[in-house]
Design a protein around this motif. Structure first.
Motif, PDB file in Angstrom:
ATOM      1  N   THR A 181      13.667 -12.394 -47.620  1.00  0.00           N
ATOM      2  CA  THR A 181      14.439 -13.827 -47.241  1.00  0.00           C
ATOM      3  C   THR A 181      13.011 -13.784 -48.483  1.00  0.00           C
ATOM      4  N   ASP A 182      13.175 -15.287 -49.136  1.00  0.00           N
ATOM      5  CA  ASP A 182      12.088 -16.210 -49.432  1.00  0.00           C
ATOM      6  C   ASP A 182      10.896 -15.962 -48.941  1.00  0.00           C
ATOM      7  N   LYS A 183      10.778 -15.958 -48.204  1.00  0.00           N
ATOM      8  CA  LYS A 183       9.692 -16.606 -46.726  1.00  0.00           C
ATOM      9  C   LYS A 183       8.323 -15.528 -46.684  1.00  0.00           C
ATOM     10  N   GLU A 184       9.671 -14.032 -46.883  1.00  0.00           N
ATOM     11  CA  GLU A 184       8.530 -12.492 -47.124  1.00  0.00           C
ATOM     12  C   GLU A 184       8.966 -12.434 -47.935  1.00  0.00           C
ATOM     13  N   TRP A 185       9.366 -12.427 -49.149  1.00  0.00           N
ATOM     14  CA  TRP A 185       8.335 -12.134 -50.632  1.00  0.00           C
ATOM     15  C   TRP A 185       7.339 -13.273 -51.303  1.00  0.00           C
ATOM     16  N   LYS A 186       7.540 -14.094 -50.421  1.00  0.00           N
ATOM     17  CA  LYS A 186       6.505 -15.225 -51.014  1.00  0.00           C
ATOM     18  C   LYS A 186       5.246 -14.289 -50.380  1.00  0.00           C
ATOM     19  N   VAL A 187       5.231 -14.683 -48.922  1.00  0.00           N
ATOM     20  CA  VAL A 187       4.159 -13.609 -48.368  1.00  0.00           C
ATOM     21  C   VAL A 187       3.141 -12.568 -49.002  1.00  0.00           C
ATOM     22  N   ALA A 188       4.195 -11.391 -49.440  1.00  0.00           N
ATOM     23  CA  ALA A 188       4.032 -10.122 -49.715  1.00  0.00           C
ATOM     24  C   ALA A 188       3.508 -10.686 -51.088  1.00  0.00           C
ATOM     25  N   ALA A 189       3.569 -11.655 -51.747  1.00  0.00           N
ATOM     26  CA  ALA A 189       2.543 -11.785 -53.389  1.00  0.00           C
ATOM     27  C   ALA A 189       1.175 -12.566 -52.722  1.00  0.00           C
ATOM     28  N   GLU A 190       1.614 -13.569 -52.002  1.00  0.00           N
ATOM     29  CA  GLU A 190       0.081 -13.484 -51.318  1.00  0.00           C
ATOM     30  C   GLU A 190      -0.953 -12.603 -50.989  1.00  0.00           C
ATOM     31  N   LEU A 191       0.040 -11.341 -50.037  1.00  0.00           N
ATOM     32  CA  LEU A 191      -1.390 -10.583 -49.627  1.00  0.00           C
ATOM     33  C   LEU A 191      -0.921  -8.859 -49.919  1.00  0.00           C
ATOM     34  N   GLN A 192      -0.532  -9.066 -50.962  1.00  0.00           N
ATOM     35  CA  GLN A 192      -0.593  -7.729 -51.794  1.00  0.00           C
ATOM     36  C   GLN A 192      -1.151  -6.752 -51.609  1.00  0.00           C
TER      37      GLN A 192
ATOM     38  N   GLU B  14      -1.898  -6.166 -48.433  1.00  0.00           N
ATOM     39  CA  GLU B  14      -2.358  -6.180 -46.832  1.00  0.00           C
ATOM     40  C   GLU B  14      -0.901  -6.240 -46.400  1.00  0.00           C
ATOM     41  N   TYR B  15      -0.413  -6.590 -47.497  1.00  0.00           N
ATOM     42  CA  TYR B  15       1.331  -5.852 -47.161  1.00  0.00           C
ATOM     43  C   TYR B  15       2.091  -4.665 -46.742  1.00  0.00           C
ATOM     44  N   HIS B  16       2.358  -4.085 -46.119  1.00  0.00           N
ATOM     45  CA  HIS B  16       2.639  -2.935 -46.040  1.00  0.00           C
ATOM     46  C   HIS B  16       4.810  -3.130 -45.528  1.00  0.00           C
ATOM     47  N   LEU B  17       5.099  -2.473 -46.612  1.00  0.00           N
ATOM     48  CA  LEU B  17       7.130  -2.643 -46.690  1.00  0.00           C
ATOM     49  C   LEU B  17       7.068  -1.354 -46.001  1.00  0.00           C
ATOM     50  N   VAL B  18       7.710  -1.179 -44.380  1.00  0.00           N
ATOM     51  CA  VAL B  18       8.253  -0.280 -44.085  1.00  0.00           C
ATOM     52  C   VAL B  18       9.675   0.883 -44.001  1.00  0.00           C
ATOM     53  N   LEU B  19       9.935   1.318 -45.038  1.00  0.00           N
ATOM     54  CA  LEU B  19      11.797   1.594 -44.667  1.00  0.00           C
ATOM     55  C   LEU B  19      11.415   3.155 -43.368  1.00  0.00           C
ATOM     56  N   VAL B  20      12.098   2.719 -42.995  1.00  0.00           N
ATOM     57  CA  VAL B  20      12.742   3.457 -41.500  1.00  0.00           C
ATOM     58  C   VAL B  20      14.642   4.294 -42.228  1.00  0.00           C
ATOM     59  N   LYS B  21      14.879   5.104 -42.938  1.00  0.00           N
ATOM     60  CA  LYS B  21      15.877   6.032 -43.068  1.00  0.00           C
ATOM     61  C   LYS B  21      16.632   6.175 -41.866  1.00  0.00           C
TER      62      LYS B  21
END
Length: 249
Positions: free
Chosen positions: A183-194, A196-203
């Motif tokens: 979402t736009d909110k998630e992407w914005k926060v990812a940009a802010e936290l750099q 410290e922000y982790h994408l977890v991909l469960v396959k």
């Protein structure tokens, strides 16, 4: 709106609101609903049931066709209607079932027709499964840390960690390949936290051995394409005449 889009919209309503939907449409049970709706939509009862089952994994009332990715046409319906209340979506369904009400069908066609569905798996199909798996995985791999569940807080991520600035956003795939949506909110926060922000991909969420891949600072690592979608909003208007009539009582 095409006949198939009408079918999918009604099926989505049945899947999302389950027994409440059956009652509010005036049916005793799902069997009666499938028979009557099939006749009105010019589809077999099994077609109505199967299309409901397509959407079932989004809502947890039944397992449904959880092994199968939602199709482009199904994703369009989810994106168009998932934000609506039961009452609002019910009103649309009644319009679609009413052969004399063509205006609503034209409006919905303008919203739904021709929209491009993304090539990712929608959150509802695998998201809850992925999040549940990640919680257990995290406890096994980081027993000294405790997760904070922030999924209902609108923070832009799913989990934090007590005593730490690290946060985790969990995305799930039903198979071993596929993209994900931020979402736009998630992407914005990812940009802010750099970092410290982790994408977890469960396959392979529904497989016997799902796998976890973690990407720190996804905003730096990836270059996603912006996707803009139109949604349907329902407003309920009370006319001045109704107020006047009530005041006379």
């Amino acid at each position: 709106m095409s006949d198939r889009q009408r079918l999918l919209t009604v099926a989505f309503y049945l899947a999302k609101f389950n027994d409440e939907a059956v009652r509010n449409l005036g049916y005793v049970n799902f069997r009666e609903a499938f028979n009557e709706l099939g006749a009105k939509l010019d589809y077999s009862p099994n077609s109505v049931k199967n299309r409901r089952d397509d959407f079932d994994p989004l809502f947890g009332h039944r397992a449904g066709w959880h092994q199968i990715e939602l199709s482009k046409s199904n994703l369009e319906i989810v994106e168009a209607f998932d934000h609506l209340s039961e009452e609002a979506l019910r009103a649309i369904v009644f319009d679609l079932l009413d052969e004399s009400s063509s205006k609503q069908g034209v409006l919905l066609a303008d919203i739904v027709q021709g929209r491009q569905a993304p090539s990712y798996t929608t959150r509802g199909v695998t998201g809850k499964k992925a999040e549940a798996f990640f919680i257990n995985w995290f406890q096994d791999h980081f027993p000294q840390d405790n997760l904070i569940d922030t999924r209902d807080f609108g923070c832009g991520y799913d989990f934090g960690v007590i005593g730490s600035n690290e946060v985790y956003e969990v995305k799930g795939l039903s198979g071993i390949d596929g993209g994900v949506l931020f979402t736009d909110k998630e992407w914005k926060v990812a940009a802010e936290l750099q970092d410290e922000y982790h994408l977890v991909l469960v396959k392979d969420c529904f497989g016997e051995e799902p796998t976890v891949e973690i990407y720190s600072n996804p905003h730096e690592k990836f270059s996603p394409k912006k996707q803009v979608s139109t949604t349907i909003n329902i407003n309920w208007g009370i006319s001045v005449s109704e107020f006047n009539e009530l005041d006379k009582e």
